[in-house]
Design a protein around this motif. Structure first.
Motif, PDB file in Angstrom:
ATOM      1  N   VAL A  45       0.694  -1.212   0.328  1.00 26.19           N
ATOM      2  CA  VAL A  45      -0.240   0.353   0.489  1.00 26.19           C
ATOM      3  C   VAL A  45       1.321   1.579   0.061  1.00 26.19           C
ATOM      4  O   VAL A  45       1.059   2.369  -0.706  1.00 26.19           O
ATOM      5  CB  VAL A  45      -0.724   0.175   0.986  1.00 26.19           C
ATOM      6  N   ASP A  46       2.129   1.032   1.143  1.00 23.65           N
ATOM      7  CA  ASP A  46       2.860   2.329   0.717  1.00 23.65           C
ATOM      8  C   ASP A  46       3.688   2.408  -0.391  1.00 23.65           C
ATOM      9  O   ASP A  46       3.418   3.789  -0.946  1.00 23.65           O
ATOM     10  CB  ASP A  46       3.594   2.695   1.945  1.00 23.65           C
ATOM     11  N   SER A  47       4.048   1.512  -1.268  1.00 26.79           N
ATOM     12  CA  SER A  47       4.894   1.884  -2.393  1.00 26.79           C
ATOM     13  C   SER A  47       3.758   2.134  -3.385  1.00 26.79           C
ATOM     14  O   SER A  47       4.572   2.803  -4.452  1.00 26.79           O
ATOM     15  CB  SER A  47       5.422   0.190  -2.430  1.00 26.79           C
ATOM     16  N   VAL A  48       2.636   2.364  -3.778  1.00 23.53           N
ATOM     17  CA  VAL A  48       2.057   2.299  -4.896  1.00 23.53           C
ATOM     18  C   VAL A  48       2.090   4.249  -4.331  1.00 23.53           C
ATOM     19  O   VAL A  48       1.956   4.497  -5.635  1.00 23.53           O
ATOM     20  CB  VAL A  48       0.406   1.710  -4.256  1.00 23.53           C
ATOM     21  N   HIS A  49       1.987   4.280  -3.046  1.00 22.00           N
ATOM     22  CA  HIS A  49       1.623   6.207  -2.610  1.00 22.00           C
ATOM     23  C   HIS A  49       2.753   6.202  -2.719  1.00 22.00           C
ATOM     24  O   HIS A  49       2.695   7.683  -3.685  1.00 22.00           O
ATOM     25  CB  HIS A  49       1.093   6.489  -1.387  1.00 22.00           C
ATOM     26  N   GLU A  50       3.884   6.302  -2.525  1.00 21.17           N
ATOM     27  CA  GLU A  50       5.391   6.531  -2.928  1.00 21.17           C
ATOM     28  C   GLU A  50       5.444   6.967  -4.187  1.00 21.17           C
ATOM     29  O   GLU A  50       5.951   7.661  -4.736  1.00 21.17           O
ATOM     30  CB  GLU A  50       6.208   5.539  -1.940  1.00 21.17           C
ATOM     31  N   PHE A  51       5.859   5.698  -4.658  1.00 18.87           N
ATOM     32  CA  PHE A  51       5.742   5.554  -6.678  1.00 18.87           C
ATOM     33  C   PHE A  51       5.032   6.624  -7.196  1.00 18.87           C
ATOM     34  O   PHE A  51       5.125   7.060  -8.899  1.00 18.87           O
ATOM     35  CB  PHE A  51       5.535   4.089  -7.366  1.00 18.87           C
ATOM     36  N   SER A  52       4.432   6.357  -6.472  1.00 13.99           N
ATOM     37  CA  SER A  52       2.799   7.757  -7.617  1.00 13.99           C
ATOM     38  C   SER A  52       3.050   8.898  -7.895  1.00 13.99           C
ATOM     39  O   SER A  52       1.659   9.501  -8.678  1.00 13.99           O
ATOM     40  CB  SER A  52       1.395   6.219  -7.978  1.00 13.99           C
ATOM     41  N   ARG A  53       2.649   9.170  -6.198  1.00 13.98           N
ATOM     42  CA  ARG A  53       2.724  10.529  -5.980  1.00 13.98           C
ATOM     43  C   ARG A  53       3.389  11.980  -7.033  1.00 13.98           C
ATOM     44  O   ARG A  53       4.250  11.639  -7.481  1.00 13.98           O
ATOM     45  CB  ARG A  53       3.712  10.628  -4.423  1.00 13.98           C
ATOM     46  N   ARG A  54       2.138  12.819  -7.695  1.00 18.69           N
ATOM     47  CA  ARG A  54       2.362  13.631  -8.757  1.00 18.69           C
ATOM     48  C   ARG A  54       2.855  14.782  -7.823  1.00 18.69           C
ATOM     49  O   ARG A  54       2.388  15.713  -7.136  1.00 18.69           O
ATOM     50  CB  ARG A  54       1.281  13.660  -9.424  1.00 18.69           C
TER      51      ARG A  54
END
Ligand code: CP3
Length: 342
Positions: A333-342
């Protein structure tokens, strides 16, 4: 809504990061769930709004998920349809009177949700009140084929001999049954939406046992009818598995969002479906058993295939598996947010 990233993605609007939720995010891989499950049967948990509400919220407290899904099961409408369901210990649910003949089909009733699943509607209202706009709540139902096949087989199946038997040998009876099931699913979803569900997902977990021509003839009209009847209320997610070779037909059933499994590349799937629809998926749930570095790399690969386009909801390709390490779910969950933050 404090966090509307999921609803924005359903409508293909840009969001600050790619939203993520996980099919079966409430379940036996969490010790908080097992603490309650140790004292109650699965059906008791579904039928007690306080318990269903609590386990719906457990993963929301534990992880930075962008949507909740109501704790329930695709088989909850069966009782009201006049079908006797039993959850035997440590086995899947079993149906005492599977539907096999025209006479059986005629005896099946269309449910009245307020009378037949009042506990579910109450649980939805409780969850909404507890969430207080933190994240949206997803309602769901089995899709016509998956629900029909469970009711016809009476339990899990490898070859769907009874289901396909009815379909191939008595198409009139099949049509009558699918129409009735579509009516059940329609009122079941409408009731969940009225109770407060902000999106709904159809689970067609089993439909991939059919080839494309059988899907088109024996499934598409009924799934389409269900989606058409709710589509102007809240976003609809049309999820299926093992349909990667005919997503072009599945998409004709409709759905603001198409849910896809890991047997297809996300970029290929989105191209086939068309970028005028949102897409949900599609990490292999078994990747969650790998070391965190591998999980992070595989998350990045899925996000790269989505290419940062608005309208991607990150999910697994099917439900979380029992035994999945909780820390790995958090890492995902955290990596989805980390990698996709624009
Ligand atoms: O994301 C979600 O939380 C969705 C909720 C959901 C459940 N089951 C909760 C559940 C959904 C969509 C299902 C799907 C389902 N349920 C299907 C379609 C196939 C699939 O897996 O997508 C079918 C055939 C069923 C019926 C059913 N319910 C079976 C076969 C089982 C036993 C399998 C198992 O995992 O033990 C259930 C029980 C069930 N449904 C549990 C949960 C969380 C486990 C409950 C428990 O024992 O604690």
């Amino acid at each position: 809504m404090a966090n509307d990233t999921f609803l924005r993605a359903c409508r293909r609007q840009p969001a600050e990061y790619t939203p993520v939720w996980l099919m079966r995010q409430a379940g036996r891989y969490m010790k908080e769930y097992m603490a309650i499950r140790g004292k109650h049967t699965f059906l008791e948990m579904c039928k007690t709004p306080e318990l269903a509400c609590e386990v719906t919220l457990q993963p929301i407290r534990a992880f930075a998920l962008d949507a909740a899904i109501i704790f329930a099961d695709i088989l909850l409408p069966l009782e009201g349809m006049g079908i006797k369901l039993e959850f035997a210990k440590n086995e899947g649910p079993q149906i005492k009177n599977p539907v096999r003949t025209k006479k059986d089909i005629d005896a099946v009733r269309v449910i009245n949700p307020a009378e037949d699943v009042p506990y579910l509607l109450k649980a939805i209202k409780m969850v909404k009140s507890e969430l207080n706009g933190r994240v949206p709540l997803i309602g769901f139902s089995g899709a016509p084929f998956t629900l029909a096949s469970y009711i016809i087989e009476g339990e899990g199946s490898r070859n769907y001999i009874h289901t396909k038997g009815l379909m191939y040998s008595d198409p009139g009876a099949w049509k009558a049954f699918m129409e009735k099931i579509a009516d059940v699913i329609t009122v079941y979803l409408q009731a969940q939406i009225e109770a407060g569900a902000e999106a709904v997902q159809l689970f067609d977990s089993w439909v991939g046992c059919l080839g494309p021509d059988d899907y088109r003839e024996f499934v598409l009209p009924y799934t389409k009818k269900v989606i058409d009847s709710v589509k102007n209320t809240v976003p609809v997610i049309n999820f299926s598995t093992n349909t990667g070779t005919y997503l072009d037909i599945v998409k004709q059933a409709g759905g603001d969002v198409m849910g896809v499994d890991w047997r297809v590349r996300l970029d290929d799937a989105w191209k086939t479906i068309g970028h005028d629809r949102a897409i949900q998926g599609n990490l292999d749930p078994v990747v969650l058993f790998a070391p965190v570095e591998v999980i992070r790399r595989r998350v990045k690969e899925v996000l790269d295939m989505a290419g940062g386009k608005p309208g991607h909801i990150f999910n697994l390709g099917h439900g979380i598996i029992v035994g999945t390490p909780v820390d790995n779910v958090r890492a995902l969950v955290d990596s989805v947010h980390e990698f996709s933050r624009r």
